[in-house]
Design a protein around this motif. Structure first.
Motif, short mmCIF file in Angstrom:
data_model
loop_
_atom_site.label_atom_id
_atom_site.label_comp_id
_atom_site.label_asym_id
_atom_site.label_seq_id
_atom_site.Cartn_x
_atom_site.Cartn_y
_atom_site.Cartn_z
N SER B 46 5.91 11.11 -27.95
CA SER B 46 6.49 9.84 -28.37
C SER B 46 5.97 9.41 -29.74
O SER B 46 6.42 8.44 -30.32
N ALA B 95 11.82 4.62 -32.89
CA ALA B 95 10.61 5.01 -32.15
C ALA B 95 9.62 3.84 -32.05
O ALA B 95 9.19 3.29 -33.05
N ARG B 119 13.54 6.99 -22.17
CA ARG B 119 12.69 6.99 -23.38
C ARG B 119 11.33 6.38 -23.02
O ARG B 119 11.26 5.38 -22.31
#
Lengths: 505, 179
Positions: B46, B95, B119
């Motif tokens: 991530s 992100a 996510r």
């Protein structure tokens, strides 16, 4: 404790004291070490616990969840030693506490590190995550564990001490026997020796060490003493026998002596009696003879007077012979009386001047011996201690003899003098140049009625020298004579000198 | 280093003291957003790289203003600096690791969660049905205190690992469910 009491007890005490001290020191050191390490372990354990709890309470602090914080803290319920716990937030304010709702007072603001109190251990642990400090955890643990450990260790220590002590006692009893037994045996033997004087006992030998050698030396000494004791006893016994023998011999001698003395005394007594009887007999005979003799002489005289004109010449001569024989007999009787008196009369000792005594005697003789040519040679003489009357008799007899036996000499020479000392006595001599005598008859001279010459040649009774000897012997002295026929004689007497004798030799 | 730590404590302390004195819901929530970074792990994928910042995103009408920026200013978690990024629409969300979804977006929750599906983003909100609607962490204001409600299955589905310590401090929904 160490002054009195037996050797065994002292030895035991030393062993026990030593082991006891070692045990105490060991236990003490171990306990101290353990307490120190246990304290730090306790602190470390508490710190670990605190870190775990702190990690669990990060979220509660981060998200202000007091319930969760209290719940996290309530986990301490499983740890009985945790008395109190608290969480402070990042501003140092109390956030949550344990036990819930207790009256425990918490510090107003958090601290750092840990600290031992009297009864508690207090510890502060930062609550942080990712290097961010969210607050502080406060823990308070009682020292129950520590004290519990103290008790456990104390108990164990005491038990170990007691057991070690018992083991030490047991061991020392067994071990000290090896040391004390020989020493006690020595002491017992020495005691027996000193108490009973028995040197034949020997101490038992237990080992080859110094004590064994000591025992050997002691036994050797005892053997030596025993040998000496035996020899001493033998000598003493021999000495005792000799002494006894000597005593017995002395006893015998004493008995013999006593017997001898008794016999001498008996003889002396018998002799005395016999002597006395003899003397009294001769005295009374002499005395009794005089009376009839006086009658005979008296009547012969009266008869001569009565028949003076009618007597023939022959008859007259017979009558004269009777008279002279009677006179002679009277003289004899007088001499005998004097002799016997000399042995009986009491003596009176005093200082007597010999010069004076002899001078008087010579004077008397000179008057009765007129017509004789006599040369007197008299040396000065010292004084003597004697009975004066008796001493006069002695010198009268000696000088009369000298005059008598020098009758044929012209001139007659008579010498009187002192020869010197014989022991404590003066030796006085009377020498003449008269007829003399043969020396083999010298001893017979002093006997009563002993004569060396015929009475026709020299008149005399034969009693004079006997009287001299008797008197001198009574004075404790002696008398003797030296002579040669035709060359004169010399008579010696010894007399006790006066206290301050005038020595003239 | 020590000085910096002290300074941090002072800063955090100062902000929370402020929050404590007057119940400042915004400040508390901002702090909590920052605190999540300490109790949540994200998969390494991530992040762009090892030094990429940990991003706190705010979707929709920003209720914090400067407060959130002040809280994260100069902070770093596990070597990563923190940054705050504001998004107006769900499509803008790039992100980020934590995403605060304002209550104003409530009618669009389904679309938002649909967009964020799978996510690894920790979603945070304060709407009453936020957690039940598929959000992960909900701020529950109750008697002047802000508490947390966590939808555990949602975090697991997103691959976000919430620390058990955080779970302890929160009301957990669907704890018994197996992902």
């Amino acid at each position: 404790m160490f002054r009195h009491g037996s050797f065994t007890r002292k030895l035991m005490a030393v062993i026990l004291l030593t082991s006891g001290v070692v045990l105490l020191l060991t236990c003490g050191t171990f306990l101290v070490y353990d307490f120190v390490s246990f304290r730090s372990a306790l602190a470390r354990n508490l710190s670990t616990l605190a870190r775990v709890v702190a990690a669990n309470s990060t979220a509660a602090l981060a998200f202000d969840n007091r319930d969760d914080a209290a719940e996290v803290l309530s986990a301490f319920a499983a740890e009985p030693h945790i008395v109190a716990a608290a969480l402070y937030d990042a501003r140092g304010e109390l956030f949550a506490t344990y036990p819930a709702g207790s009256s425990v007072s918490f510090p107003a603001s958090p601290g750092v590190g840990h600290a031992f109190g009297r009864n508690e251990l207090v510890l502060y642990e930062a609550v942080s995550t990712n290097g961010r400090t969210l607050g502080t955890l406060y823990l308070q643990s009682d020292l129950g564990a520590l004290y519990e450990r103290y008790r456990l260790y104390g108990g164990t220590g005491v038990a170990v001490l007691v057991m070690s002590f018992l083991v030490a006692i047991g061991l020392s009893i067994r071990l000290q026997r090896h040391i004390s037994q020989p020493v006690l045996a020595l002491a017992r033997t020495a005691d027996v020796v000193s108490r009973e004087h028995d040197y034949s006992v020997r101490a038992e030998r237990f080992s080859d060490d110094e004590l064994g050698r000591l025992t050997d030396a002691f036994n050797g000494m005892l053997a030596h003493v025993q040998e000496q004791d035996r020899s001493l006893r033998e000598q003493a016994e021999q000495l005792r026998r000799e002494v006894a023998e000597r005593a017995r011999a002395e006893d015998e001698v004493r008995v013999l002596n006593a017997d001898l003395e008794r016999r001498v005394a008996e003889r002396t007594e018998a002799l005395k009696v016999a002597n006395t009887e003899l003397e009294s007999f001769s005295y009374s005979v002499s005395h009794d003879l005089r009376a009839p003799l006086r009658h005979v002489l008296g009547f012969v005289e009266m008869l001569q007077e009565e028949l003076r004109d009618s007597l023939t010449e022959r008859a007259s001569r017979y009558m004269n012979t009777i008279r002279s024989a009677g006179v002679e007999m009277g003289q004899l009787i007088d001499d005998l009386l004097a002799f016997s008196r000399m042995g009986r009369t009491e003596m009176q000792h005093r200082d007597v001047s010999l010069d004076e005594l002899i001078g008087e005697t010579i004077e008397r003789i000179e008057t009765s011996a007129k017509g004789r040519q006599i040369v007197w040679e008299v040396s000065p003489l010292p004084a003597v201690v004697a009975d004066r009357a008796m001493l006069r008799q002695v010198f009268a007899n000696l000088l009369d003899n000298a005059v008598k036996y020098t009758r044929g000499k012209d001139p007659a020479r008579i010498t009187v003098g002192c020869l010197g000392m014989e022991h404590d006595r003066l030796v006085i001599f009377v020498r003449d140049n008269g007829a003399g005598f043969e020396m083999r008859y010298a001893q017979k001279l002093f006997g009563v009625f002993q004569r060396l010459h015929r009475s026709e040649e020299f008149e005399g009774t034969g009693i004079g020298l006997a009287t001299v000897q008797r008197i001198i012997v009574r004075h404790g002295g002696r008398v003797w004579a030296e002579a040669a026929v035709g060359q004169g004689a010399c008579f010696y007497v010894t007399l006790l000198a006066a206290r301050v004798p005038e020595m003239t030799v | 280093m020590r000085a910096i730590a002290s300074l941090l404590i002072l800063l955090v302390g100062a902000s929370t003291v402020l929050a404590q004195r007057r119940f400042d819901e915004r400040a508390i929530k901002a702090t909590y957003l920052f605190n999540f970074a300490q109790f949540v792990d994200w998969p390494p994928a991530s992040f762009a790289d090892d030094h990429a910042p940990l991003v706190i995103g705010v979707l929709g009408d920003d209720p914090f203003g400067r407060v959130l920026d002040d809280v994260v200013a100069g902070e770093a978690i596990k070597g990563r600096p923190l940054s705050v990024v504001r998004f107006h629409r769900i499509e803008d969300v790039r992100a980020c690791q934590i995403l605060f979804i304002a209550s104003a977006s409530a009618p669009q929750f389904a679309a938002v969660f649909e967009a964020l599906h799978q996510r690894p983003i920790l979603t945070v909100g304060d709407a009453a049905d936020f957690a039940t609607a598929g959000g992960m962490v909900r701020f529950v204001t109750d008697q002047n205190r802000v508490r947390l409600q966590i939808n555990l299955p949602a975090t697991r589905a997103a691959g976000v690992v919430v620390s058990s310590r955080l779970l302890r401090a929160a009301d957990v929904l669907g704890a018994g469910e197996v992902p």
